[in-house]
Write a protein that holds these residues in place. Structure first.
Motif, mmCIF file in Angstrom:
data_model
loop_
_atom_site.group_PDB
_atom_site.id
_atom_site.type_symbol
_atom_site.label_atom_id
_atom_site.label_comp_id
_atom_site.label_asym_id
_atom_site.label_seq_id
_atom_site.Cartn_x
_atom_site.Cartn_y
_atom_site.Cartn_z
ATOM 1 N N ILE A 122 0.301 -1.280 19.864
ATOM 2 C CA ILE A 122 1.018 -0.586 18.418
ATOM 3 C C ILE A 122 1.171 0.985 18.882
ATOM 4 N N TYR A 123 -0.062 1.515 19.088
ATOM 5 C CA TYR A 123 -0.230 3.051 19.230
ATOM 6 C C TYR A 123 0.638 3.450 20.480
ATOM 7 N N ARG A 124 0.828 2.524 21.566
ATOM 8 C CA ARG A 124 1.366 2.831 22.810
ATOM 9 C C ARG A 124 3.007 2.897 22.590
ATOM 10 N N ARG A 125 3.343 1.993 21.536
ATOM 11 C CA ARG A 125 4.777 1.608 21.755
ATOM 12 C C ARG A 125 5.458 2.575 20.380
ATOM 13 N N TRP A 126 4.613 2.709 19.178
ATOM 14 C CA TRP A 126 5.109 3.090 17.948
ATOM 15 C C TRP A 126 4.479 4.632 17.949
ATOM 16 N N GLY A 127 3.344 4.762 18.208
ATOM 17 C CA GLY A 127 2.611 6.034 17.962
ATOM 18 C C GLY A 127 1.661 6.539 16.864
ATOM 19 N N SER A 128 2.328 5.898 15.733
ATOM 20 C CA SER A 128 1.957 6.294 14.546
ATOM 21 C C SER A 128 2.469 5.455 13.349
ATOM 22 N N PRO A 129 1.890 5.427 11.893
ATOM 23 C CA PRO A 129 2.706 4.902 10.906
ATOM 24 C C PRO A 129 4.195 5.152 10.655
ATOM 25 N N GLU A 130 4.445 6.723 11.074
ATOM 26 C CA GLU A 130 5.653 7.014 10.731
ATOM 27 C C GLU A 130 6.568 6.650 11.979
ATOM 28 N N GLY A 131 6.055 6.160 13.129
ATOM 29 C CA GLY A 131 6.749 5.558 14.266
ATOM 30 C C GLY A 131 7.120 4.034 13.918
ATOM 31 N N LEU A 132 6.190 3.548 13.192
ATOM 32 C CA LEU A 132 6.435 1.978 12.597
ATOM 33 C C LEU A 132 7.434 2.087 11.637
ATOM 34 N N ALA A 167 10.675 12.110 12.548
ATOM 35 C CA ALA A 167 11.380 10.649 13.145
ATOM 36 C C ALA A 167 11.614 9.957 12.153
ATOM 37 N N ALA A 168 10.829 9.590 11.022
ATOM 38 C CA ALA A 168 11.649 8.930 9.831
ATOM 39 C C ALA A 168 12.708 9.436 9.362
ATOM 40 N N ALA A 169 12.725 10.737 9.453
ATOM 41 C CA ALA A 169 14.139 11.247 8.607
ATOM 42 C C ALA A 169 15.389 11.059 9.622
ATOM 43 N N ASP A 170 15.036 11.100 10.940
ATOM 44 C CA ASP A 170 16.150 10.861 11.880
ATOM 45 C C ASP A 170 16.686 9.404 11.629
ATOM 46 N N ALA A 171 15.547 8.437 11.640
ATOM 47 C CA ALA A 171 15.884 7.157 11.359
ATOM 48 C C ALA A 171 16.388 6.714 9.860
ATOM 49 N N MET A 172 16.232 7.576 8.979
ATOM 50 C CA MET A 172 16.727 7.339 7.621
ATOM 51 C C MET A 172 18.030 7.968 7.609
ATOM 52 N N ARG A 173 18.426 8.847 8.431
ATOM 53 C CA ARG A 173 19.883 9.233 8.522
ATOM 54 C C ARG A 173 20.717 8.421 9.137
ATOM 55 N N ILE A 174 20.189 7.828 10.251
ATOM 56 C CA ILE A 174 21.079 6.614 10.940
ATOM 57 C C ILE A 174 21.141 5.608 10.071
ATOM 58 N N HIS A 181 0.695 -1.179 -0.254
ATOM 59 C CA HIS A 181 -0.106 0.045 0.148
ATOM 60 C C HIS A 181 0.798 1.463 -0.114
ATOM 61 N N GLY A 182 2.063 1.133 0.122
ATOM 62 C CA GLY A 182 3.155 2.340 0.069
ATOM 63 C C GLY A 182 2.646 3.019 1.470
ATOM 64 N N HIS A 183 3.664 4.206 1.486
ATOM 65 C CA HIS A 183 3.409 5.012 2.876
ATOM 66 C C HIS A 183 2.178 5.587 3.020
ATOM 67 N N GLN A 184 1.592 6.182 2.055
ATOM 68 C CA GLN A 184 0.298 6.617 2.343
ATOM 69 C C GLN A 184 -1.116 5.822 2.542
ATOM 70 N N GLY A 185 -0.851 4.421 2.368
ATOM 71 C CA GLY A 185 -1.601 3.319 2.768
ATOM 72 C C GLY A 185 -1.235 2.683 4.026
ATOM 73 N N LEU A 186 -0.200 3.097 4.503
ATOM 74 C CA LEU A 186 0.135 2.346 5.673
ATOM 75 C C LEU A 186 -0.779 2.872 7.127
ATOM 76 N N ALA A 207 8.492 8.432 3.542
ATOM 77 C CA ALA A 207 8.274 8.985 4.953
ATOM 78 C C ALA A 207 9.285 9.777 5.485
ATOM 79 N N ALA A 208 10.616 9.695 5.295
ATOM 80 C CA ALA A 208 11.537 10.532 5.656
ATOM 81 C C ALA A 208 11.537 12.073 5.261
ATOM 82 N N MET A 209 10.931 11.976 4.142
ATOM 83 C CA MET A 209 10.619 13.575 3.546
ATOM 84 C C MET A 209 9.460 14.246 4.378
ATOM 85 N N GLN A 210 8.524 13.429 4.956
ATOM 86 C CA GLN A 210 7.559 13.872 5.543
ATOM 87 C C GLN A 210 7.200 13.804 7.134
ATOM 88 N N ASN A 211 8.329 13.321 7.562
ATOM 89 C CA ASN A 211 8.143 13.165 9.112
ATOM 90 C C ASN A 211 9.688 13.005 9.789
#
Length: 195
Positions: free
Chosen positions: A50-60, A117-124, A29-34, A111-115
Motif C-alpha cells: 500500500i505504501y509503495r502504490r499509494w504512499g499515504s492515507p491521502e493517496g488512498l 493530491a486529494a485536491a487534484d482528485a476532488m477537482r477531477i 473513522h473519518g479522514h483523521q482516523g484513516l 482531505a482535499a482541503m488539506q492535501n
C-alpha cells in the motif's frame, strides 16, 4: 501459445480491496482516523504494498476519488428543467445526509482541503459530476425551456454550491426545502441571463 489474461486481474482486485477498505475506514473513522495500517488489515493487502502504490492515507483518498470520477452519475430526467435541477440538488443533499455515504463524502472534502493530491482528485471528480449533470441543461435547451447561451456546467455549479456552503462553511443542516431553493435560485439566475 498465447496466455489470456482475465479482465482486471490481480492488480484490479488489489485496488478494489484497498478502495473498499479505504471507504469503510473513512466511514468509521473519518479522514483523521484513516491509516495505511488499518486499510492493510481490512483489505488483506500488505502495508508495504500500500505504501509503495499509494504512499499515504491521502493517496488512498485520491485513488478512491479517481475511481469514483469514472463511475456514472444518475442524471435525473423528470421531463422539466426545474424538476431535474431539484433532483440534482436533492441527490447531493441526500448523499451527505446518508449515514453510510455521507461520512465518506465529507472525508473526501476534508482531505482535499488539506492535501494537494486529494485536491487534484476532488477537482477531477467534481468536474466529472458537473459535466455529466450538464446533460439535463442541454435537454432543457433542446426542449426550449432555456436559452442556448446558458453555461450548462455553471448552472449546475450554482445549483449545488449553496448545499456545500451550508455543510462545510457555516455547518448548518441542509433540508430538502433548502435543496429546492438552491435549484430554483440557480434556475432564476439562468433565466435572467446571469449564467
Amino acid at each position: 501459445m498465447e496466455i489470456q489474461r482475465r479482465p482486471g486481474g490481480r492488480s484490479a482486485r488489489v485496488r478494489d480491496a484497498v478502495r473498499q477498505a479505504t471507504l469503510v475506514e473513512l466511514t468509521q473513522h473519518g479522514h483523521q482516523g484513516l491509516t495505511v495500517e488499518n486499510v492493510a488489515k481490512r483489505s488483506g493487502v500488505h502495508k508495504t504494498s500500500i505504501y509503495r502504490r499509494w504512499g499515504s492515507p491521502e493517496g488512498l483518498i485520491a485513488d478512491a476519488l479517481e475511481l469514483a470520477a469514472s463511475e456514472p452519475w444518475p442524471i435525473p430526467d423528470t421531463g422539466t428543467l426545474v424538476g431535474d435541477l431539484r433532483a440534482i440538488t436533492e441527490l447531493v443533499r441526500a448523499g451527505f445526509a446518508d449515514p453510510r455515504g455521507g461520512p465518506v463524502a465529507s472525508a473526501f472534502i476534508v482531505a482535499a482541503m488539506q492535501n494537494s493530491a486529494a485536491a487534484d482528485a476532488m477537482r477531477i471528480f467534481t468536474t466529472s459530476r458537473r459535466t455529466q449533470s450538464a446533460e439535463l441543461v442541454r435537454r432543457a435547451v433542446a426542449r426550449g425551456e432555456l436559452a442556448a447561451e446558458v453555461d450548462a456546467e455553471e448552472l449546475v455549479r450554482y445549483a449545488v454550491a449553496p448545499i456545500y456552503y451550508r455543510l462545510f462553511i457555516t455547518h448548518e443542516p441542509v433540508t430538502a426545502e433548502d435543496a429546492v431553493k438552491a435549484a430554483d435560485a440557480a434556475l432564476a439566475a439562468a433565466r435572467a441571463g446571469v449564467l
